[in-house]
Design a protein around this motif. Structure first.
Motif, PDB file in Angstrom:
ATOM      1  N   UNK A 169       0.826  -1.218   0.000  1.00 58.77           N
ATOM      2  CA  UNK A 169       0.000   0.000   0.000  1.00 58.77           C
ATOM      3  C   UNK A 169       0.857   1.265   0.000  1.00 58.77           C
ATOM      4  N   UNK A 170       2.019   1.183  -0.637  1.00 56.57           N
ATOM      5  CA  UNK A 170       2.969   2.290  -0.612  1.00 56.57           C
ATOM      6  C   UNK A 170       2.352   3.570  -1.175  1.00 56.57           C
ATOM      7  N   UNK A 171       2.531   4.680  -0.439  1.00 57.10           N
ATOM      8  CA  UNK A 171       2.059   5.991  -0.868  1.00 57.10           C
ATOM      9  C   UNK A 171       3.040   6.593  -1.870  1.00 57.10           C
ATOM     10  N   UNK A 172       2.558   7.547  -2.662  1.00 54.60           N
ATOM     11  CA  UNK A 172       3.444   8.211  -3.617  1.00 54.60           C
ATOM     12  C   UNK A 172       4.284   9.288  -2.941  1.00 54.60           C
ATOM     13  N   UNK A 173       3.805   9.807  -1.788  1.00 51.12           N
ATOM     14  CA  UNK A 173       4.559  10.863  -1.114  1.00 51.12           C
ATOM     15  C   UNK A 173       4.774  10.503   0.349  1.00 51.12           C
ATOM     16  N   UNK A 174       5.687  11.249   1.009  1.00 51.78           N
ATOM     17  CA  UNK A 174       6.007  11.043   2.423  1.00 51.78           C
ATOM     18  C   UNK A 174       6.294   9.582   2.713  1.00 51.78           C
ATOM     19  N   UNK A 175       7.037   8.952   1.822  1.00 48.38           N
ATOM     20  CA  UNK A 175       7.269   7.515   1.926  1.00 48.38           C
ATOM     21  C   UNK A 175       8.738   7.215   1.623  1.00 48.38           C
ATOM     22  N   UNK A 176       8.985   6.334   0.659  1.00 47.62           N
ATOM     23  CA  UNK A 176      10.343   5.931   0.286  1.00 47.62           C
ATOM     24  C   UNK A 176      10.654   6.409  -1.126  1.00 47.62           C
ATOM     25  N   UNK A 177      11.850   6.958  -1.316  1.00 49.28           N
ATOM     26  CA  UNK A 177      12.327   7.328  -2.646  1.00 49.28           C
ATOM     27  C   UNK A 177      13.612   6.577  -2.936  1.00 49.28           C
ATOM     28  N   UNK A 178      13.704   6.035  -4.145  1.00 54.77           N
ATOM     29  CA  UNK A 178      14.863   5.273  -4.577  1.00 54.77           C
ATOM     30  C   UNK A 178      15.556   6.028  -5.706  1.00 54.77           C
ATOM     31  N   UNK A 179      16.849   6.319  -5.525  1.00 51.30           N
ATOM     32  CA  UNK A 179      17.655   6.989  -6.551  1.00 51.30           C
ATOM     33  C   UNK A 179      18.614   5.953  -7.117  1.00 51.30           C
ATOM     34  N   UNK A 180      18.301   5.365  -8.275  1.00 53.23           N
ATOM     35  CA  UNK A 180      19.094   4.247  -8.795  1.00 53.23           C
ATOM     36  C   UNK A 180      20.475   4.661  -9.277  1.00 53.23           C
ATOM     37  N   UNK A 181      21.367   3.685  -9.299  1.00 54.79           N
ATOM     38  CA  UNK A 181      22.707   3.903  -9.851  1.00 54.79           C
ATOM     39  C   UNK A 181      22.632   4.263 -11.329  1.00 54.79           C
ATOM     40  N   UNK A 182      21.740   3.602 -12.066  1.00 52.05           N
ATOM     41  CA  UNK A 182      21.599   3.817 -13.504  1.00 52.05           C
ATOM     42  C   UNK A 182      20.578   4.918 -13.765  1.00 52.05           C
ATOM     43  N   UNK A 183      21.056   6.157 -13.855  1.00 51.02           N
ATOM     44  CA  UNK A 183      20.133   7.277 -14.049  1.00 51.02           C
ATOM     45  C   UNK A 183      19.551   7.302 -15.451  1.00 51.02           C
ATOM     46  N   UNK A 184      20.223   6.645 -16.402  1.00 49.21           N
ATOM     47  CA  UNK A 184      19.768   6.665 -17.796  1.00 49.21           C
ATOM     48  C   UNK A 184      18.774   5.548 -18.079  1.00 49.21           C
TER      49      UNK A 184
END
Length: 342
Positions: A169-184
């Motif tokens: 039930x993950x929310x879109x905000x105030x939750x978890x953000x993932x910044x991947x190694x592969x930005x492209x």
């Protein structure tokens, strides 16, 4: 290459997967080969390595050599950085200590075919840097914490909830953000414009039933482009038209707009020039005011600059976990990365 008696060696980021001790040994070997009359091209974005090993330095920018100089003519890393990016770069950021608050990530006894009994807590207000030679379980740890792979054994609690309940039930905000190694290939779609890339993870915030409020999203994106200093002709250009540094700042702007409480940042400055790296560091330090940050990096300088605590991984194990203020343990990071208990 040595067996073939090669006279020209091209080393492209050769220290990326080496421990500090192995880097010293490589440099000794490189110097010995140069003394034998071999020509060596050493490609690196790490200024301290360039200044330690090079006789002559060439600066490559946007596919062209823009400057060449004898290494002895460069007085400092700051001077070399200025020649690289065309402006003054401090090469450091101020990490003001914050009072850690509630636990946002709890890992206990995490095990699978790669990971071996991983346990730690991460609190709001701190950056936990995880370092190690590539291929020692860091990638799997990121995948499990970010919800890309389920945990096989052990317990993970994110923002107080069990892993399976959080991601169901993950929310879109105030939750978890993932910044991947592969930005492209993972963090963005290079053929889409910046507005569509912005909406990849924020579209729920701009939806009314079946309708997408794209004009509102574009207005917000323009504000973020200004706030994060993203150099883009307009919000309608495609992602592939941005430089690596500006694309990474675009990804960070998008993810931080979601006001995350837990951030997983995987190699956030890999491949960026020193100017863009400094910008990303400042953004991450600002973000820890409202979030806990799990920083996975192969750059020891980055880990030591940004982290409040450092964990060292080898063979899928967390060899040790300690505050950066512990000078005795900080000295032992190299052996720990090689799997040597201290």
């Amino acid at each position: 290459m040595l067996y073939r008696q090669s006279r020209i060696l091209i080393l492209d980021e050769p220290t990326a997967v080496l421990t500090p001790r192995e880097i010293e040994q490589l440099f000794d070997a490189v110097r010995a080969m140069a003394a034998q009359g071999k020509a060596i091209v050493f490609i690196s974005h790490k200024l301290e390595e360039v200044m330690a090993i090079a006789d002559e330095i060439a600066i490559l920018r946007k596919g062209s050599v823009v400057d060449e100089m004898p290494a002895e003519s460069v007085q400092s890393k700051a001077e070399l950085a200025k020649r690289m990016v065309g402006r003054e770069v401090l090469l450091k950021v101020d990490r003001e200590p914050l009072e850690p608050r509630q636990v946002v990530l709890r890992v206990r006894g995490l095990r699978d075919s790669v990971l071996d009994d991983i346990s730690f807590d991460l609190r709001q207000g701190e950056i936990l840097g995880v370092v190690g030679v590539a291929g020692n379980g860091q990638k799997r740890l990121v995948e499990v914490v970010s919800g890309l792979e389920p945990p096989q054994e052990g317990e993970i609690r994110i923002l107080g909830e069990q892993w399976i309940r959080f991601f169901s039930k993950k929310r879109w905000d105030a939750s978890l953000s993932y910044i991947p190694e592969d930005r492209i290939g993972v963090a963005s779609c290079m053929g889409l414009d910046l507005v569509d890339n912005f909406l990849l993870t924020t579209r729920e915030g701009f939806s009314s039933g079946p309708w997408l409020r794209r004009a509102e999203a574009e207005k917000k994106l323009k504000e973020l482009i200004e706030k994060f200093g993203i150099k883009a002709p307009s919000s309608r250009v495609t992602a592939r038209q941005l430089s690596g540094g500006n694309l990474q700042k675009m990804v960070l702007a998008r993810e931080f707009f979601r006001r995350p409480r837990l951030i997983v940042a995987e190699q956030p400055t890999q491949g960026l020039d020193i100017g863009a790296t400094e910008d990303v560091w400042r953004i991450l330090l600002k973000a820890r005011e409202r979030a806990g940050i799990l920083l996975i990096t192969g750059d020891l300088r980055e880990a030591m600059t940004l982290s409040d605590r450092i964990g060292v991984m080898f063979g899928g194990r967390l060899m040790d976990l300690f505050p950066v203020s512990d000078e005795e343990k900080m000295e032992k990071i190299g052996p720990l990365m090689a799997g040597i208990e201290t």
